[in-house]
Design an enzyme around this catalytic site. Structure first.
Site, PDB file in Angstrom:
ATOM      1  N   ASP A 105      44.808  40.977  31.867  1.00 28.47           N
ATOM      2  CA  ASP A 105      43.427  41.403  32.125  1.00 28.47           C
ATOM      3  C   ASP A 105      43.264  42.791  31.507  1.00 28.47           C
ATOM      4  O   ASP A 105      44.183  43.615  31.598  1.00 28.47           O
ATOM      5  CB  ASP A 105      43.197  41.445  33.658  1.00 28.47           C
ATOM      6  CG  ASP A 105      41.727  41.430  34.039  1.00 28.47           C
ATOM      7  OD1 ASP A 105      40.982  42.302  33.559  1.00 28.47           O
ATOM      8  OD2 ASP A 105      41.333  40.555  34.837  1.00 28.47           O
ATOM      9  N   SER A 164      30.672  26.823  35.220  1.00 31.49           N
ATOM     10  CA  SER A 164      29.685  27.124  36.257  1.00 31.49           C
ATOM     11  C   SER A 164      28.704  25.971  36.413  1.00 31.49           C
ATOM     12  O   SER A 164      28.391  25.274  35.435  1.00 31.49           O
ATOM     13  CB  SER A 164      28.929  28.379  35.843  1.00 31.49           C
ATOM     14  OG  SER A 164      27.748  28.530  36.596  1.00 31.49           O
ATOM     15  N   TYR A 186      24.567  33.854  29.264  1.00 32.54           N
ATOM     16  CA  TYR A 186      25.807  33.635  30.027  1.00 32.54           C
ATOM     17  C   TYR A 186      26.048  32.136  30.207  1.00 32.54           C
ATOM     18  O   TYR A 186      27.137  31.618  29.944  1.00 32.54           O
ATOM     19  CB  TYR A 186      25.719  34.333  31.396  1.00 32.54           C
ATOM     20  CG  TYR A 186      26.702  33.805  32.408  1.00 32.54           C
ATOM     21  CD1 TYR A 186      28.043  34.188  32.376  1.00 32.54           C
ATOM     22  CD2 TYR A 186      26.309  32.882  33.392  1.00 32.54           C
ATOM     23  CE1 TYR A 186      28.954  33.682  33.292  1.00 32.54           C
ATOM     24  CE2 TYR A 186      27.209  32.376  34.314  1.00 32.54           C
ATOM     25  CZ  TYR A 186      28.533  32.774  34.258  1.00 32.54           C
ATOM     26  OH  TYR A 186      29.436  32.255  35.163  1.00 32.54           O
ATOM     27  N   LYS A 191      29.073  29.340  28.697  1.00 31.83           N
ATOM     28  CA  LYS A 191      29.874  28.359  29.456  1.00 31.83           C
ATOM     29  C   LYS A 191      29.738  26.965  28.828  1.00 31.83           C
ATOM     30  O   LYS A 191      30.728  26.244  28.654  1.00 31.83           O
ATOM     31  CB  LYS A 191      29.426  28.307  30.918  1.00 31.83           C
ATOM     32  CG  LYS A 191      29.723  29.569  31.706  1.00 31.83           C
ATOM     33  CD  LYS A 191      31.218  29.765  31.907  1.00 31.83           C
ATOM     34  CE  LYS A 191      31.540  31.060  32.614  1.00 31.83           C
ATOM     35  NZ  LYS A 191      32.923  31.488  32.464  1.00 31.83           N
ATOM     36  N   ASN A 224      24.539  39.521  42.602  1.00 31.49           N
ATOM     37  CA  ASN A 224      24.595  38.328  43.443  1.00 31.49           C
ATOM     38  C   ASN A 224      24.208  38.646  44.879  1.00 31.49           C
ATOM     39  O   ASN A 224      24.298  39.783  45.333  1.00 31.49           O
ATOM     40  CB  ASN A 224      25.991  37.695  43.367  1.00 31.49           C
ATOM     41  CG  ASN A 224      26.308  37.215  41.962  1.00 31.49           C
ATOM     42  OD1 ASN A 224      27.179  37.767  41.304  1.00 31.49           O
ATOM     43  ND2 ASN A 224      25.592  36.221  41.498  1.00 31.49           N
TER      44      ASN A 224
HETATM   45  P1  NAD Z   1      35.424  38.890  37.506  1.00 30.28           P
HETATM   46  O1  NAD Z   1      34.580  39.703  36.601  1.00 30.28           O
HETATM   47  O2  NAD Z   1      35.781  39.452  38.832  1.00 30.28           O
HETATM   48  O3  NAD Z   1      36.776  38.448  36.754  1.00 30.28           O
HETATM   49  C1  NAD Z   1      36.842  38.264  35.363  1.00 30.28           C
HETATM   50  C2  NAD Z   1      38.001  39.088  34.858  1.00 30.28           C
HETATM   51  O4  NAD Z   1      38.097  38.924  33.442  1.00 30.28           O
HETATM   52  C3  NAD Z   1      37.834  40.583  35.123  1.00 30.28           C
HETATM   53  O5  NAD Z   1      38.987  41.054  35.801  1.00 30.28           O
HETATM   54  C4  NAD Z   1      37.706  41.203  33.742  1.00 30.28           C
HETATM   55  O6  NAD Z   1      38.279  42.497  33.674  1.00 30.28           O
HETATM   56  C5  NAD Z   1      38.443  40.180  32.892  1.00 30.28           C
HETATM   57  N1  NAD Z   1      38.049  40.144  31.472  1.00 30.28           N
HETATM   58  C6  NAD Z   1      36.812  39.951  30.944  1.00 30.28           C
HETATM   59  N2  NAD Z   1      36.885  39.960  29.601  1.00 30.28           N
HETATM   60  C7  NAD Z   1      38.191  40.148  29.269  1.00 30.28           C
HETATM   61  C8  NAD Z   1      38.893  40.260  28.043  1.00 30.28           C
HETATM   62  N3  NAD Z   1      38.266  40.196  26.875  1.00 30.28           N
HETATM   63  N4  NAD Z   1      40.231  40.448  28.091  1.00 30.28           N
HETATM   64  C9  NAD Z   1      40.889  40.552  29.265  1.00 30.28           C
HETATM   65  N5  NAD Z   1      40.274  40.455  30.458  1.00 30.28           N
HETATM   66  C10 NAD Z   1      38.937  40.262  30.454  1.00 30.28           C
HETATM   67  O7  NAD Z   1      34.677  37.479  37.674  1.00 30.28           O
HETATM   68  P2  NAD Z   1      35.007  36.298  38.685  1.00 30.28           P
HETATM   69  O8  NAD Z   1      33.885  36.218  39.651  1.00 30.28           O
HETATM   70  O9  NAD Z   1      36.400  36.378  39.163  1.00 30.28           O
HETATM   71  O10 NAD Z   1      34.838  35.066  37.696  1.00 30.28           O
HETATM   72  C11 NAD Z   1      35.927  34.507  36.993  1.00 30.28           C
HETATM   73  C12 NAD Z   1      35.411  33.476  36.022  1.00 30.28           C
HETATM   74  O11 NAD Z   1      34.654  32.501  36.731  1.00 30.28           O
HETATM   75  C13 NAD Z   1      34.443  34.045  34.964  1.00 30.28           C
HETATM   76  O12 NAD Z   1      34.684  33.398  33.748  1.00 30.28           O
HETATM   77  C14 NAD Z   1      33.076  33.689  35.499  1.00 30.28           C
HETATM   78  O13 NAD Z   1      32.123  33.569  34.484  1.00 30.28           O
HETATM   79  C15 NAD Z   1      33.355  32.351  36.164  1.00 30.28           C
HETATM   80  N6  NAD Z   1      32.380  32.032  37.213  1.00 30.28           N
HETATM   81  C16 NAD Z   1      32.176  32.922  38.230  1.00 30.28           C
HETATM   82  C17 NAD Z   1      31.247  32.639  39.218  1.00 30.28           C
HETATM   83  C18 NAD Z   1      30.999  33.622  40.336  1.00 30.28           C
HETATM   84  O14 NAD Z   1      30.008  33.455  41.060  1.00 30.28           O
HETATM   85  N7  NAD Z   1      31.841  34.619  40.562  1.00 30.28           N
HETATM   86  C19 NAD Z   1      30.527  31.433  39.174  1.00 30.28           C
HETATM   87  C20 NAD Z   1      30.765  30.541  38.130  1.00 30.28           C
HETATM   88  C21 NAD Z   1      31.712  30.848  37.156  1.00 30.28           C
HETATM   89  C1  UD1 Z   2      24.026  33.015  39.489  1.00 29.89           C
HETATM   90  C2  UD1 Z   2      23.886  32.394  38.126  1.00 29.89           C
HETATM   91  C3  UD1 Z   2      25.060  31.488  37.848  1.00 29.89           C
HETATM   92  C4  UD1 Z   2      26.354  32.227  38.023  1.00 29.89           C
HETATM   93  C5  UD1 Z   2      26.405  32.804  39.434  1.00 29.89           C
HETATM   94  C6  UD1 Z   2      27.631  33.638  39.630  1.00 29.89           C
HETATM   95  C7  UD1 Z   2      21.523  32.154  37.591  1.00 29.89           C
HETATM   96  C8  UD1 Z   2      20.385  31.193  37.387  1.00 29.89           C
HETATM   97  N1  UD1 Z   2      22.671  31.636  38.004  1.00 29.89           N
HETATM   98  O1  UD1 Z   2      23.862  31.995  40.461  1.00 29.89           O
HETATM   99  O2  UD1 Z   2      24.980  31.056  36.513  1.00 29.89           O
HETATM  100  O3  UD1 Z   2      27.438  31.354  37.805  1.00 29.89           O
HETATM  101  O4  UD1 Z   2      25.258  33.650  39.643  1.00 29.89           O
HETATM  102  O5  UD1 Z   2      27.596  34.839  38.921  1.00 29.89           O
HETATM  103  O6  UD1 Z   2      21.367  33.328  37.397  1.00 29.89           O
HETATM  104  N2  UD1 Z   2      19.059  36.270  45.739  1.00 29.89           N
HETATM  105  C9  UD1 Z   2      18.159  37.044  46.451  1.00 29.89           C
HETATM  106  N3  UD1 Z   2      18.288  38.403  46.396  1.00 29.89           N
HETATM  107  C10 UD1 Z   2      19.267  39.033  45.672  1.00 29.89           C
HETATM  108  C11 UD1 Z   2      20.180  38.214  44.940  1.00 29.89           C
HETATM  109  C12 UD1 Z   2      20.029  36.842  44.998  1.00 29.89           C
HETATM  110  O7  UD1 Z   2      17.259  36.528  47.122  1.00 29.89           O
HETATM  111  O8  UD1 Z   2      19.315  40.274  45.653  1.00 29.89           O
HETATM  112  C13 UD1 Z   2      18.943  34.799  45.826  1.00 29.89           C
HETATM  113  C14 UD1 Z   2      18.717  34.120  44.477  1.00 29.89           C
HETATM  114  O9  UD1 Z   2      17.341  33.992  44.233  1.00 29.89           O
HETATM  115  C15 UD1 Z   2      19.408  32.769  44.718  1.00 29.89           C
HETATM  116  C16 UD1 Z   2      20.502  33.066  45.731  1.00 29.89           C
HETATM  117  O10 UD1 Z   2      20.163  34.311  46.321  1.00 29.89           O
HETATM  118  O11 UD1 Z   2      18.492  31.889  45.314  1.00 29.89           O
HETATM  119  C17 UD1 Z   2      21.883  33.176  45.097  1.00 29.89           C
HETATM  120  O12 UD1 Z   2      21.791  34.103  44.015  1.00 29.89           O
HETATM  121  P1  UD1 Z   2      23.067  34.620  43.208  1.00 29.89           P
HETATM  122  O13 UD1 Z   2      24.095  35.081  44.174  1.00 29.89           O
HETATM  123  O14 UD1 Z   2      22.604  35.603  42.187  1.00 29.89           O
HETATM  124  O15 UD1 Z   2      23.639  33.305  42.525  1.00 29.89           O
HETATM  125  P2  UD1 Z   2      22.864  32.216  41.625  1.00 29.89           P
HETATM  126  O16 UD1 Z   2      21.600  32.755  41.089  1.00 29.89           O
HETATM  127  O17 UD1 Z   2      22.800  30.959  42.413  1.00 29.89           O
END
Ligand code: NAD
Ligand code: UD1
Length: 339
Positions: free
Chosen positions: A32, A125, A150, A154, A200
């Site tokens: 990382d 995602s 984003y 994916k 989020n």
């Molecule tokens: P995060 O940002 O906490 O973790 C991602 C990690 O990747 C970080 O530690 C960052 O430093 C590292 N990173 C990014 N680019 C890099 C690079 N070029 N080289 C080395 N390290 C690098 O995010 P997370 O929530 O743990 O998510 C992990 C994965 O899951 C991501 O790909 C994210 O898009 C995907 N994902 C997350 C969610 C969510 O809600 N958290 C939802 C759907 C998909």
């Molecule tokens: C979003 C992304 C999704 C990504 C995920 C994790 C979109 C359309 N989707 O999901 O691609 O994988 O984050 O990073 O952007 N909300 C509020 N107030 C806030 C924040 C959120 O009301 O301050 C609501 C949003 O409208 C949503 C729900 O909470 O209905 C969840 O939001 P969020 O946590 O941002 O996730 P997603 O939008 O579902």
């Protein structure tokens, strides 16, 4: 047991997955560049599990350093978490998102090919289902149109992985489509540590409850849903992490491409989850209702049958557990991993 490389493993989901893999007996290597995480998560993983792991601070796109890592170790499976994930930021900086997310994937695949590593598990995602598909989403559905760069990264990375597996029949590619991961490890030692203002919902809610933020804005209460706020499939990050252990076991026994939804299958509204957080933790989350946020879908939840049937995985934690564990992490680490 075999060595598993967690690319981007210092982050939120990677750190929880490292704990579950170490507890199962796997050797874990994390690579990382810490662009969105802290080295403290590594020591916390070791503290929780009582096990050591190998940590390489490097950019996955730096192929020289990545090759050295592959050379020094005997990796059986790669889990690819490394990527940028802030939806709003991706709209303003699309090139940065395409560059980082696609390039990390290509570097990993090139190295895997060179060092004969055949198994990869990818963090995708639910966003790839787009707006065309009806809920609950199942893996048979065609990908839809994403509302932001984003999401498109994916969808593109899924395509790259599928094409690669088609060209090399000895590969195993597992695409995991996460729904809304929240919560934290039950010890409160690892959790989500957003840099700057969180995008989020639940990190915002927790920061509001502890007083870092003045209020939470709920985006829209005029949707066609029971209480007018959006419905989402929130999943405890530990359940999600356990899904990765099952995916590793599956990848090591099977070849080809499989896609799995990782969600609970239960939708909850924004108001419902905010009220649950307040109730189980005995706190107040000041909130106001504001306009809808661009790109939000009213309803997004999984059909999680395939993962149950083929991986033998199902979620165990409740919405209450998610809220309780998130609050524990927030209280024990009010500034995340920062001192
Ligand atoms: P995060 O940002 O906490 O973790 C991602 C990690 O990747 C970080 O530690 C960052 O430093 C590292 N990173 C990014 N680019 C890099 C690079 N070029 N080289 C080395 N390290 C690098 O995010 P997370 O929530 O743990 O998510 C992990 C994965 O899951 C991501 O790909 C994210 O898009 C995907 N994902 C997350 C969610 C969510 O809600 N958290 C939802 C759907 C998909
Ligand atoms: C979003 C992304 C999704 C990504 C995920 C994790 C979109 C359309 N989707 O999901 O691609 O994988 O984050 O990073 O952007 N909300 C509020 N107030 C806030 C924040 C959120 O009301 O301050 C609501 C949003 O409208 C949503 C729900 O909470 O209905 C969840 O939001 P969020 O946590 O941002 O996730 P997603 O939008 O579902």
């Amino acid at each position: 047991m075999s060595q598993i490389l967690l690319a981007g493993g210092a982050g939120f989901i990677g750190s929880h997955t490292a704990v579950e893999l170490l507890d199962t007996g796997y050797e874990v290597i994390i690579a990382d560049n810490l662009m969105n995480s802290s080295a403290k998560s590594i020591t916390r993983i070791e503290q929780i599990t009582g096990n050591q792991l190998k940590f390489y601070q490097l950019d996955i796109r730096d192929t020289e350093k990545l090759e050295a890592l592959f050379q020094e170790n005997d990796i059986s499976t790669v889990i690819h978490f490394a990527g940028l994930k802030a939806v709003g930021e991706s709209i303003g900086k699309p090139v940065m998102y395409y560059r980082n997310n696609i390039d990390t994937t290509l570097s990993l695949l090139e190295c895997m090919n060179k060092y004969n590593v055949k198994n990869i598990i990818f963090s995708s995602s639910a966003t790839v289902y787009g707006e065309e598909n009806p809920v609950p989403y199942n893996e048979e559905m065609k990908k839809g149109s994403c509302t932001n760069p984003y999401g498109w990264t994916k969808a593109m990375m899924e395509q790259i992985l599928e094409d690669t597996a088609k060209s090399d029949k000895s590969m195993s590619v597992i695409i995991l489509r996460y729904f809304n991961p929240i919560g934290a490890h039950e010890t409160g030692l690892i959790g989500e540590d957003p840099q700057g203002i969180p995008n989020n919902l639940m990190p915002c809610a927790a920061q509001t409850a502890i007083g870092i933020r003045d209020h939470l804005t709920i985006f829209g209460n005029d949707y066609d849903t029971p209480d007018g706020t959006c419905l989402r499939d929130y999943i405890h990050v530990t359940d999600l992490a356990k899904g990765h252990v099952k995916a590793v076991e599956y990848a090591q026994k099977n070849k080809g491409v499989e896609i799995f939804n990782l969600g609970t299958g239960n939708p909850y509204s924004v108001t419902e989850i905010v009220e649950t957080f307040e109730k189980v933790n005995g706190v107040t989350v000041n909130h106001v209702y504001g306009p809808r946020r661009d790109g939000d879908l009213p309803n997004c939840y999984a059909n999680a049958d395939k993962a149950m049937k083929m991986l033998g995985w199902k979620t165990e934690k409740t919405l209450e557990d998610m809220c309780r564990d998130l609050w524990k992490w927030q209280q024990m680490n009010p500034n995340g991993y920062k001192d």
